[in-house]
Design a protein around this motif. Structure first.
Motif, mmCIF file in Angstrom:
data_model
loop_
_atom_site.group_PDB
_atom_site.id
_atom_site.type_symbol
_atom_site.label_atom_id
_atom_site.label_comp_id
_atom_site.label_asym_id
_atom_site.label_seq_id
_atom_site.Cartn_x
_atom_site.Cartn_y
_atom_site.Cartn_z
ATOM 1 N N VAL A 61 -4.698 8.469 8.724
ATOM 2 C CA VAL A 61 -4.193 6.923 8.965
ATOM 3 C C VAL A 61 -5.011 6.143 8.026
ATOM 4 C CG1 VAL A 61 -3.672 5.001 10.762
ATOM 5 C CG2 VAL A 61 -3.487 7.475 11.362
ATOM 6 N N LEU A 62 -4.500 5.342 7.220
ATOM 7 C CA LEU A 62 -5.151 4.344 6.199
ATOM 8 C C LEU A 62 -5.293 2.978 6.653
ATOM 9 C CD1 LEU A 62 -4.036 5.803 2.888
ATOM 10 C CD2 LEU A 62 -5.979 6.769 4.526
ATOM 11 N N GLU A 63 -6.368 2.573 7.157
ATOM 12 C CA GLU A 63 -6.333 1.114 7.792
ATOM 13 C C GLU A 63 -7.245 0.482 7.422
ATOM 14 O OE1 GLU A 63 -8.736 2.712 11.797
ATOM 15 O OE2 GLU A 63 -6.515 1.987 11.791
ATOM 16 N N SER A 64 -7.296 -1.103 7.456
ATOM 17 C CA SER A 64 -8.110 -1.939 6.955
ATOM 18 C C SER A 64 -8.543 -3.145 8.002
ATOM 19 C CB SER A 64 -7.982 -2.464 5.635
ATOM 20 O OG SER A 64 -6.867 -3.483 5.635
ATOM 21 N N LEU A 65 -7.590 -3.306 9.008
ATOM 22 C CA LEU A 65 -7.600 -4.484 9.817
ATOM 23 C C LEU A 65 -7.795 -4.028 11.353
ATOM 24 C CD1 LEU A 65 -4.555 -6.217 8.350
ATOM 25 C CD2 LEU A 65 -7.132 -6.979 7.853
ATOM 26 N N LEU B 286 0.769 -1.240 -0.143
ATOM 27 C CA LEU B 286 -0.048 -0.020 0.093
ATOM 28 C C LEU B 286 0.951 1.216 -0.005
ATOM 29 C CD1 LEU B 286 -2.940 1.426 0.258
ATOM 30 C CD2 LEU B 286 -2.530 1.108 2.565
ATOM 31 N N TYR B 287 2.036 1.567 0.471
ATOM 32 C CA TYR B 287 2.894 2.446 0.821
ATOM 33 C C TYR B 287 3.471 2.728 -0.478
ATOM 34 C CZ TYR B 287 7.052 5.004 1.947
ATOM 35 O OH TYR B 287 8.023 6.056 1.845
ATOM 36 N N THR B 288 3.848 1.562 -1.206
ATOM 37 C CA THR B 288 4.678 1.910 -2.485
ATOM 38 C C THR B 288 3.795 2.333 -3.623
ATOM 39 O OG1 THR B 288 6.103 -0.065 -2.282
ATOM 40 C CG2 THR B 288 5.566 0.633 -4.509
ATOM 41 N N ARG B 289 2.182 1.746 -3.448
ATOM 42 C CA ARG B 289 1.306 2.328 -4.437
ATOM 43 C C ARG B 289 0.963 3.825 -4.175
ATOM 44 N NH1 ARG B 289 -4.939 -0.213 -5.164
ATOM 45 N NH2 ARG B 289 -5.701 1.588 -6.258
ATOM 46 N N VAL C 270 4.137 10.968 3.086
ATOM 47 C CA VAL C 270 3.613 9.333 3.412
ATOM 48 C C VAL C 270 4.608 8.929 4.276
ATOM 49 C CG1 VAL C 270 4.662 8.579 1.020
ATOM 50 C CG2 VAL C 270 2.771 7.490 2.326
ATOM 51 N N VAL C 271 4.187 8.044 5.278
ATOM 52 C CA VAL C 271 5.217 7.341 6.137
ATOM 53 C C VAL C 271 4.523 6.170 6.713
ATOM 54 C CG1 VAL C 271 6.275 9.326 7.136
ATOM 55 C CG2 VAL C 271 4.314 8.444 8.279
ATOM 56 N N LYS C 272 5.314 5.134 7.176
ATOM 57 C CA LYS C 272 4.805 3.805 7.570
ATOM 58 C C LYS C 272 4.891 3.976 9.143
ATOM 59 C CE LYS C 272 7.245 1.261 5.101
ATOM 60 N NZ LYS C 272 8.123 -0.080 4.580
ATOM 61 N N ASP C 273 3.497 3.821 9.737
ATOM 62 C CA ASP C 273 3.731 4.178 11.262
ATOM 63 C C ASP C 273 2.484 3.548 11.931
ATOM 64 O OD1 ASP C 273 4.010 5.288 13.744
ATOM 65 O OD2 ASP C 273 3.229 6.894 13.426
ATOM 66 N N ARG C 274 2.682 2.681 12.958
ATOM 67 C CA ARG C 274 1.725 1.923 13.621
ATOM 68 C C ARG C 274 1.011 0.956 12.997
ATOM 69 N NH1 ARG C 274 -1.343 7.116 15.529
ATOM 70 N NH2 ARG C 274 -0.569 7.812 13.835
#
Length: 246
Positions: free
Chosen positions: A223-227, A85-88, A104-108
């Motif tokens: 924060v983009l999340e699905s789970l 998702l980050y790459t996209r 854009v970062v990866k966090d939590r």
């Protein structure tokens, strides 16, 4: 002269002594296993090592040191999803030429879009700047095709307000709601995919010890999340689906 024959001494043959010792050790071994049927793995390994030493497997020496079992750490299953998702999103941001102030970062365990306060609000205000609207429109266009929820988080520095009827908690919530309200009014994202939360100064990116660091802490994050169930992890949540339309 006839040679005298030696008389054999009485008793068991020599091979019987060795055989009896082996049977006795085997019996002791199985009794030990039976008595320790509920042993934990480390104690069991120690007992087996001691018995092997008695049988000469270790050259007749007792093995006193038993290595601890290694622990294998398995990365969370969703790490691969976050990376893809980050790459996209990075690719889409480059294609759309999104404002470089949007990071854009990866966090939590999620992908986070981060916008500084200076792009969206005046200091101490929860009213969106006119120049913030096209930036938020592009952010919504980036999020809209993704099958994810967007949690809008407001963050502030630790400078207290001069008036008692306003706090950093209030400001952070009002800013998150202002962004959510803009998305709803412009029909950019459905309310079912949005939530707003304010953290005040409780989650700083940097120590609040210089003006530069305080500026980093004043921000809005998507924060983009699905789970998972985020409602159990957030202290001050307002879910858009539970609010009346603006």
């Amino acid at each position: 002269m006839a040679r005298k024959q030696k008389k054999k001494s009485g008793g068991a043959p020599e091979w019987m002594v060795t055989y009896s010792d082996m049977v006795t050790l085997l019996l002791t071994f199985f009794v030990l296993l039976l008595s320790m049927a509920n042993m934990d793995q480390i104690k069991f390994n120690q007992a087996v090592g001691s018995l092997k030493g008695a049988f000469g497997v270790f050259g007749g020496q007792d093995r006193k040191e038993i290595s601890q079992p290694s622990i294998v750490e398995i990365a969370p299953i969703h790490d691969d999803l976050v990376q893809r998702l980050y790459t996209r999103i990075v690719t889409q941001m480059n294609r759309l030429r999104l404002d470089p102030s949007v990071k854009v970062v990866k966090d939590r365990g999620a992908v986070v879009l981060r916008i500084d306060e200076a792009i969206l609000f005046e200091a101490g205000s929860a009213e969106l700047k006119p120049q913030a609207l096209p930036v938020l429109t592009r952010v919504a266009g980036l999020i809209q095709p993704l099958p994810l929820r967007a949690r809008i988080e407001g963050h502030t520095d630790d400078i207290p307000f001069s008036t008692p009827d306003m706090s950093n908690w209030d400001l952070s919530v009002n800013r998150a709601l202002a962004v959510l309200r803009f998305f709803q009014q412009q029909d950019l994202l459905p309310l079912s995919r949005l939530s707003a939360v304010g953290y005040g100064a409780e989650q700083p990116l940097a120590p609040n010890d210089t003006p530069e660091n305080r500026a980093k802490n004043r921000r809005v994050e998507f924060v983009l999340e699905s789970l998972g169930d985020y409602r159990e992890q957030l202290p001050y949540l307002i879910d858009a689906s539970e609010q009346a339309p603006f």
